[in-house]
Design a protein around this motif. Structure first.
Motif, PDB file in Angstrom:
ATOM      1  N   GLN A 176       0.840  -1.194   0.000  1.00  0.00           N
ATOM      2  CA  GLN A 176       0.000   0.000   0.000  1.00  0.00           C
ATOM      3  C   GLN A 176       0.881   1.253   0.000  1.00  0.00           C
ATOM      4  O   GLN A 176       2.017   1.236   0.462  1.00  0.00           O
ATOM      5  CB  GLN A 176      -0.921   0.026   1.226  1.00  0.00           C
ATOM      6  CG  GLN A 176      -1.786  -1.221   1.378  1.00  0.00           C
ATOM      7  CD  GLN A 176      -1.101  -2.291   2.204  1.00  0.00           C
ATOM      8  OE1 GLN A 176      -0.707  -2.056   3.345  1.00  0.00           O
ATOM      9  NE2 GLN A 176      -0.958  -3.490   1.637  1.00  0.00           N
ATOM     10  N   GLU A 177       0.307   2.351  -0.493  1.00  0.00           N
ATOM     11  CA  GLU A 177       0.990   3.638  -0.640  1.00  0.00           C
ATOM     12  C   GLU A 177       2.262   3.482  -1.484  1.00  0.00           C
ATOM     13  O   GLU A 177       3.306   4.060  -1.185  1.00  0.00           O
ATOM     14  CB  GLU A 177       1.290   4.264   0.728  1.00  0.00           C
ATOM     15  CG  GLU A 177       0.029   4.553   1.521  1.00  0.00           C
ATOM     16  CD  GLU A 177       0.231   5.465   2.708  1.00  0.00           C
ATOM     17  OE1 GLU A 177       1.273   6.150   2.773  1.00  0.00           O
ATOM     18  OE2 GLU A 177      -0.661   5.498   3.569  1.00  0.00           O
ATOM     19  N   CYS A 178       2.132   2.712  -2.544  1.00  0.00           N
ATOM     20  CA  CYS A 178       3.239   2.473  -3.474  1.00  0.00           C
ATOM     21  C   CYS A 178       3.052   3.398  -4.679  1.00  0.00           C
ATOM     22  O   CYS A 178       2.361   3.052  -5.636  1.00  0.00           O
ATOM     23  CB  CYS A 178       3.261   1.006  -3.894  1.00  0.00           C
ATOM     24  SG  CYS A 178       4.656   0.541  -4.939  1.00  0.00           S
ATOM     25  N   GLU A 179       3.662   4.589  -4.603  1.00  0.00           N
ATOM     26  CA  GLU A 179       3.503   5.561  -5.673  1.00  0.00           C
ATOM     27  C   GLU A 179       4.384   5.166  -6.865  1.00  0.00           C
ATOM     28  O   GLU A 179       4.951   4.092  -6.896  1.00  0.00           O
ATOM     29  CB  GLU A 179       3.765   6.981  -5.165  1.00  0.00           C
ATOM     30  CG  GLU A 179       4.927   7.126  -4.203  1.00  0.00           C
ATOM     31  CD  GLU A 179       6.254   6.904  -4.875  1.00  0.00           C
ATOM     32  OE1 GLU A 179       6.711   7.814  -5.577  1.00  0.00           O
ATOM     33  OE2 GLU A 179       6.857   5.833  -4.688  1.00  0.00           O
TER      34      GLU A 179
ATOM     35  N   GLY B 200      -1.406   4.754  -4.815  1.00  0.00           N
ATOM     36  CA  GLY B 200      -0.942   3.572  -5.529  1.00  0.00           C
ATOM     37  C   GLY B 200      -0.890   2.337  -4.647  1.00  0.00           C
ATOM     38  O   GLY B 200      -0.542   2.411  -3.463  1.00  0.00           O
ATOM     39  N   SER B 201      -1.235   1.188  -5.210  1.00  0.00           N
ATOM     40  CA  SER B 201      -1.175  -0.090  -4.504  1.00  0.00           C
ATOM     41  C   SER B 201      -0.826  -1.191  -5.490  1.00  0.00           C
ATOM     42  O   SER B 201      -1.192  -1.120  -6.670  1.00  0.00           O
ATOM     43  CB  SER B 201      -2.510  -0.422  -3.827  1.00  0.00           C
ATOM     44  OG  SER B 201      -2.779   0.467  -2.760  1.00  0.00           O
ATOM     45  N   VAL B 202      -0.140  -2.233  -4.992  1.00  0.00           N
ATOM     46  CA  VAL B 202       0.335  -3.300  -5.860  1.00  0.00           C
ATOM     47  C   VAL B 202       0.177  -4.648  -5.166  1.00  0.00           C
ATOM     48  O   VAL B 202       0.430  -4.775  -3.959  1.00  0.00           O
ATOM     49  CB  VAL B 202       1.820  -3.108  -6.239  1.00  0.00           C
ATOM     50  CG1 VAL B 202       2.279  -4.175  -7.218  1.00  0.00           C
ATOM     51  CG2 VAL B 202       2.072  -1.729  -6.816  1.00  0.00           C
TER      52      VAL B 202
ATOM     53  N   ALA C 101      -1.871  -3.949 -10.218  1.00  0.00           N
ATOM     54  CA  ALA C 101      -1.612  -2.661  -9.575  1.00  0.00           C
ATOM     55  C   ALA C 101      -2.693  -1.647  -9.908  1.00  0.00           C
ATOM     56  O   ALA C 101      -3.340  -1.709 -10.957  1.00  0.00           O
ATOM     57  CB  ALA C 101      -0.251  -2.123 -10.003  1.00  0.00           C
ATOM     58  N   VAL C 102      -2.857  -0.712  -8.985  1.00  0.00           N
ATOM     59  CA  VAL C 102      -3.564   0.539  -9.248  1.00  0.00           C
ATOM     60  C   VAL C 102      -2.518   1.629  -9.114  1.00  0.00           C
ATOM     61  O   VAL C 102      -1.998   1.879  -8.017  1.00  0.00           O
ATOM     62  CB  VAL C 102      -4.717   0.772  -8.257  1.00  0.00           C
ATOM     63  CG1 VAL C 102      -5.320   2.164  -8.472  1.00  0.00           C
ATOM     64  CG2 VAL C 102      -5.789  -0.293  -8.412  1.00  0.00           C
ATOM     65  N   GLU C 103      -2.146   2.246 -10.225  1.00  0.00           N
ATOM     66  CA  GLU C 103      -1.094   3.249 -10.189  1.00  0.00           C
ATOM     67  C   GLU C 103      -1.631   4.569  -9.661  1.00  0.00           C
ATOM     68  O   GLU C 103      -2.779   4.934  -9.900  1.00  0.00           O
ATOM     69  CB  GLU C 103      -0.507   3.438 -11.587  1.00  0.00           C
ATOM     70  CG  GLU C 103       0.189   2.193 -12.128  1.00  0.00           C
ATOM     71  CD  GLU C 103       0.820   2.423 -13.481  1.00  0.00           C
ATOM     72  OE1 GLU C 103       0.580   3.504 -14.076  1.00  0.00           O
ATOM     73  OE2 GLU C 103       1.558   1.543 -13.954  1.00  0.00           O
ATOM     74  N   GLY C 104      -0.764   5.268  -8.927  1.00  0.00           N
ATOM     75  CA  GLY C 104      -1.165   6.553  -8.391  1.00  0.00           C
ATOM     76  C   GLY C 104      -0.039   7.181  -7.612  1.00  0.00           C
ATOM     77  O   GLY C 104       0.916   6.510  -7.208  1.00  0.00           O
ATOM     78  N   GLY C 105      -0.142   8.473  -7.384  1.00  0.00           N
ATOM     79  CA  GLY C 105       0.848   9.177  -6.598  1.00  0.00           C
ATOM     80  C   GLY C 105       0.486   9.177  -5.128  1.00  0.00           C
ATOM     81  O   GLY C 105      -0.640   8.850  -4.733  1.00  0.00           O
TER      82      GLY C 105
ATOM     83  N   ASP D 107       6.512   1.739  -7.447  1.00  0.00           N
ATOM     84  CA  ASP D 107       6.038   0.766  -8.432  1.00  0.00           C
ATOM     85  C   ASP D 107       7.156   0.388  -9.399  1.00  0.00           C
ATOM     86  O   ASP D 107       7.387  -0.791  -9.694  1.00  0.00           O
ATOM     87  CB  ASP D 107       4.851   1.376  -9.175  1.00  0.00           C
ATOM     88  CG  ASP D 107       4.107   0.357 -10.020  1.00  0.00           C
ATOM     89  OD1 ASP D 107       4.269  -0.849  -9.789  1.00  0.00           O
ATOM     90  OD2 ASP D 107       3.363   0.781 -10.920  1.00  0.00           O
ATOM     91  N   ALA D 108       7.885   1.394  -9.868  1.00  0.00           N
ATOM     92  CA  ALA D 108       8.969   1.123 -10.818  1.00  0.00           C
ATOM     93  C   ALA D 108      10.087   0.307 -10.166  1.00  0.00           C
ATOM     94  O   ALA D 108      10.640  -0.612 -10.787  1.00  0.00           O
ATOM     95  CB  ALA D 108       9.522   2.450 -11.341  1.00  0.00           C
ATOM     96  N   ARG D 109      10.409   0.627  -8.909  1.00  0.00           N
ATOM     97  CA  ARG D 109      11.486  -0.118  -8.253  1.00  0.00           C
ATOM     98  C   ARG D 109      11.095  -1.567  -8.005  1.00  0.00           C
ATOM     99  O   ARG D 109      11.914  -2.475  -8.147  1.00  0.00           O
ATOM    100  CB  ARG D 109      11.878   0.560  -6.941  1.00  0.00           C
ATOM    101  CG  ARG D 109      13.015  -0.179  -6.243  1.00  0.00           C
ATOM    102  CD  ARG D 109      13.672   0.588  -5.164  1.00  0.00           C
ATOM    103  NE  ARG D 109      14.753  -0.187  -4.582  1.00  0.00           N
ATOM    104  CZ  ARG D 109      15.496   0.213  -3.568  1.00  0.00           C
ATOM    105  NH1 ARG D 109      15.298   1.401  -3.026  1.00  0.00           N
ATOM    106  NH2 ARG D 109      16.454  -0.568  -3.090  1.00  0.00           N
ATOM    107  N   LEU D 110       9.849  -1.798  -7.624  1.00  0.00           N
ATOM    108  CA  LEU D 110       9.406  -3.183  -7.405  1.00  0.00           C
ATOM    109  C   LEU D 110       9.472  -3.977  -8.705  1.00  0.00           C
ATOM    110  O   LEU D 110       9.816  -5.165  -8.701  1.00  0.00           O
ATOM    111  CB  LEU D 110       7.991  -3.203  -6.831  1.00  0.00           C
ATOM    112  CG  LEU D 110       7.816  -2.613  -5.423  1.00  0.00           C
ATOM    113  CD1 LEU D 110       6.374  -2.751  -4.968  1.00  0.00           C
ATOM    114  CD2 LEU D 110       8.764  -3.248  -4.425  1.00  0.00           C
ATOM    115  N   LYS D 111       9.133  -3.314  -9.814  1.00  0.00           N
ATOM    116  CA  LYS D 111       9.252  -3.986 -11.111  1.00  0.00           C
ATOM    117  C   LYS D 111      10.700  -4.367 -11.386  1.00  0.00           C
ATOM    118  O   LYS D 111      11.002  -5.488 -11.826  1.00  0.00           O
ATOM    119  CB  LYS D 111       8.747  -3.076 -12.225  1.00  0.00           C
ATOM    120  CG  LYS D 111       7.239  -2.906 -12.296  1.00  0.00           C
ATOM    121  CD  LYS D 111       6.890  -1.938 -13.429  1.00  0.00           C
ATOM    122  CE  LYS D 111       5.394  -1.686 -13.492  1.00  0.00           C
ATOM    123  NZ  LYS D 111       5.051  -0.673 -14.541  1.00  0.00           N
ATOM    124  N   ASP D 112      11.625  -3.457 -11.118  1.00  0.00           N
ATOM    125  CA  ASP D 112      13.030  -3.698 -11.417  1.00  0.00           C
ATOM    126  C   ASP D 112      13.661  -4.729 -10.488  1.00  0.00           C
ATOM    127  O   ASP D 112      14.427  -5.601 -10.931  1.00  0.00           O
ATOM    128  CB  ASP D 112      13.822  -2.383 -11.315  1.00  0.00           C
ATOM    129  CG  ASP D 112      13.459  -1.396 -12.412  1.00  0.00           C
ATOM    130  OD1 ASP D 112      12.910  -1.842 -13.433  1.00  0.00           O
ATOM    131  OD2 ASP D 112      13.719  -0.198 -12.231  1.00  0.00           O
TER     132      ASP D 112
END
Length: 332
Positions: free
Chosen positions: A144-147, A175-177, A167-171, A151-156
């Motif tokens: 939760q609260e993954c802006e 954002g949540s993943v 995911a629901v992307e957001g600032g 999100d990009a770092r978790l992908k990498d």
């Protein structure tokens, strides 16, 4: 009525004390009144209005003002106040006990999985979360609260170990993943102010519904919104009662909130309750475990047993993470 009894009754209020004792008795009365309001709403199965839901989050800590007030009644010799405090201790002790039924699943075990949930506070705790994931090796992670940067770092950093995501992307806090070792099929999730994605995981051939929880907190002026979003999570829990469900995240609610108990009443159990780890504080991290409340949860349907539920300290976030080992059982 004899003379002694009449005198005791006539002078046993805070207003009939010598000045020093009068002050102590009035302070005790104010403390008892405040605690009584919170206990009354808890007993009525209601969250009330501000400041009641905020106080209810810390209900076990109401023992402290109650104990102080009891001491003041003894020092001021206000015996009716002492009785008031003793009566208050009964429901407080009852409510502090764990809520919800527990029991072992009836079917045979078919799969094991580890689940972790973490609020990373606007992405600030992402690095600490990545380290925890590599250490704990969970199969499913709710963030939760993954802006955007989070999100990009978790992908990498985690795509090899947890290649499937929803995911629901957001600032900011929006954002949540959901990250998963198992293949995911998207679902509609739950609409809310902050992202609450959902998915169906293929856990070794067994479909398991996943739903991330992150309703708005019960801020002054937003208690109705908090109630509605917790109600939406409750509705989601009843959408497909035949399917195993994991509902996890930052609920901004504890077992002392009626809105949260209504989610449990759909048949879900808190993994911490199943594993005797309930009441372990997850927020605020700066004072936990000495002082805090448990608002981060992993809730599971009756298909699951839980083991080794624990709370992890992560750097740079105001929440502690929850990780638990689950065993999925068949319904047959």
């Amino acid at each position: 009525m004899d003379t002694a009894a009449a005198e005791w009754t006539a002078t046993d209020g805070p207003e009939h004390r010598p000045p020093g004792r009068r002050l102590g008795a009035w302070c005790a009365a104010l403390l008892f009144a405040a605690v009584s309001v919170a206990v009354g709403f808890r007993a009525a199965d209601s969250d009330g209005v501000t400041p009641v839901p905020q106080v209810l989050a810390f209900l076990p800590w109401l023992l402290a003002p109650t104990g102080l007030a009891l001491l003041l009644t003894l020092l001021s010799r206000w015996w009716l106040g002492t009785l008031w405090g003793v009566v208050l201790l009964g429901p407080l002790a009852w409510f502090i006990g764990p809520y919800g039924k527990v029991g072992d699943p009836a079917g045979r075990p078919v799969a094991d999985l580890r689940v972790l949930t973490s609020n990373v506070e606007f992405g600030q705790g992402t690095g600490s979360l990545v380290a925890a994931v590599r250490r704990e090796k969970p199969d499913i992670v709710f963030v939760q609260e993954c802006e955007y940067e989070c999100d990009a770092r978790l992908k990498d950093d985690l795509s090899q170990d947890l290649p499937h995501r929803r995911a629901v992307e957001g600032g900011g806090s929006e954002g949540s993943v959901i990250l998963s070792r198992f293949p995911l099929r998207p679902t509609d999730g739950v609409p809310g102010t902050m992202g609450m994605p959902g998915a169906i995981a293929d856990v070794d051939g067994h479909p398991v519904r996943l739903q991330l929880a992150h309703p708005m907190p019960p801020l002054p002026g937003q208690v109705d919104l908090w109630n509605r979003e917790l109600g939406a999570l409750r509705d989601a829990a009843t959408t497909d009662p035949g399917a195993p469900l994991i509902l996890a995240g930052d609920f901004n609610a504890s077992q002392d909130h009626a809105a949260f108990r209504r989610i449990l009443d759909t048949g879900l159990s808190d993994a911490a309750r199943l594993d005797d780890a309930d009441r372990t504080a997850t927020w605020p991290a700066v004072t936990a475990p000495a002082f805090g409340t448990q608002i981060d949860h992993v809730l599971v349907s009756k298909d699951f047993a839980a083991d080794r539920t624990r709370v992890l300290d992560l750097a740079d976030t105001d929440h502690r993470a929850v990780v638990t080992d689950l065993t999925l059982h068949s319904r047959r």
